[in-house]
Design a protein around this motif. Structure first.
Motif, PDB file in Angstrom:
ATOM      1  N   PRO A 136       0.852  -1.366  -0.097  1.00  0.00           N
ATOM      2  CA  PRO A 136      -0.371   0.187  -0.072  1.00  0.00           C
ATOM      3  C   PRO A 136       0.704   1.257  -0.090  1.00  0.00           C
ATOM      4  N   THR A 148      -6.870   3.145   1.732  1.00  0.00           N
ATOM      5  CA  THR A 148      -6.388   1.888   2.867  1.00  0.00           C
ATOM      6  C   THR A 148      -7.780   1.215   2.783  1.00  0.00           C
ATOM      7  N   LEU A 176       0.121   2.420   7.595  1.00  0.00           N
ATOM      8  CA  LEU A 176      -0.827   2.041   6.353  1.00  0.00           C
ATOM      9  C   LEU A 176      -1.489   0.803   6.953  1.00  0.00           C
ATOM     10  N   ILE A 180      -5.090  -1.098   7.474  1.00  0.00           N
ATOM     11  CA  ILE A 180      -5.625  -2.135   6.667  1.00  0.00           C
ATOM     12  C   ILE A 180      -6.018  -3.068   7.461  1.00  0.00           C
TER      13      ILE A 180
END
Length: 296
Positions: A136, A148, A176, A180
């Motif tokens: 990501p 996300t 990040l 997620i």
């Protein structure tokens, strides 16, 4: 990479001069008695260290007033070489020669013993199901990053199809990955920041599929030859494509894209936001081996 005998990390952030530190690094390089330096960035600062290190041949494109620093300065025709990789590869050829195409294929070597040890260390078990790796991050800026929330929704879809989902990235991508993992209800395992770059290469080599923004890890996955789905918004696959026959590109081709900006100049970020998890999941299902075949 079998062609590379050593790596020397640059300690300088973008825009930093730090002249004393550059002089110190140049002294270290001078002791190695290098014959040839290829200066890839177009900045004055990037050409300064090879000059200070007294490297005999210093090749690069004409950039920020650096004729005195480069003694093999080339002029770039961007229309003849639209891809960044082509522009860099051309510097390895004698000046004036046409670029040899196609470019040599990328290859990364994986240490299987180190990979097995890493999997055990991270408590990852390949026998519990095929792996999809999510990447990501994007060092350039948020305009390159698929949201996300979309990665999290994709992770839930893939979990329901019988997949393990690993989030791969650097320390800068840890938050990040954590978002997620949280928003996916634990469908994704956040490994961002828990590995070195070499270990991240080993983990990506385990993947059945990789889903990545236009980033360094996208190019790593391409060099490993794994099935790769590359997501583009603010950047262009014409300029920095994944160089692999196993890679496919997914983008919306909005009128405002590519803008090459670090953040969306229009504020809506539609080039990535409107690229839905369903579209990405459908694209993965069309790739070979397909998700449904691999899950059986």
């Amino acid at each position: 990479m079998m062609e590379v005998s050593a790596g020397i990390a640059s300690p300088f952030a973008h825009g930093e001069l730090k002249l004393k530190a550059r002089i110190a690094l140049a002294r270290e390089l001078r002791e190695q008695r290098y014959d040839h330096a290829f200066v890839l960035p177009n900045s004055f600062k990037s050409a300064l260290i090879p000059w200070l290190a007294r490297i005999r041949v210093r090749t690069g494109y004409v950039g920020e007033v650096r004729y005195g620093l480069l003694n093999d300065a080339r002029r770039l025709d961007p229309r003849a070489m639209p891809m960044m990789a082509e522009r860099y590869a051309a510097l390895a050829q004698p000046a004036g020669e046409p670029l040899l195409r196609p470019l040599p294929p990328l290859r990364l070597r994986v240490d299987t013993a180190a990979r097995a040890e890493l999997l055990q260390q991270l408590e990852l078990d390949l026998s519990t199901g095929p792996v999809v790796c999510l990447c990501p991050g994007a060092e350039y800026g948020p305009a390159k990053r698929w949201p996300t929330q979309h990665f999290a929704e994709l992770a839930r879809q893939l979990r329901d199809a019988g997949y393990q989902i690993w989030v791969i990235g650097s320390n800068k991508d840890h938050d990040l990955g954590a978002a997620i993992a949280l928003e996916s209800g634990g469908a994704a395992v956040n490994l961002a920041g828990r590995t070195s770059l070499e270990q991240a290469v080993d983990l990506l080599s385990c993947a059945r599929h990789v889903v990545s923004n236009d980033s360094g890890l996208m190019h790593v996955a391409a060099a490993l030859g794994v099935s790769l789905l590359a997501l583009y918004g603010s950047s262009s696959p014409v300029f920095t494509p994944p160089l692999s026959e196993q890679a496919q590109v997914l983008k919306l081709d909005l009128p405002c894209s590519p803008c090459y900006q670090r953040e969306c100049p229009l504020g809506h970020f539609n080039c990535m936001r409107q690229l839905t998890p369903r579209q990405v999941g459908d694209a993965l299902a069309r790739m070979q081996p397909s998700l449904h075949e691999a899950a059986r």
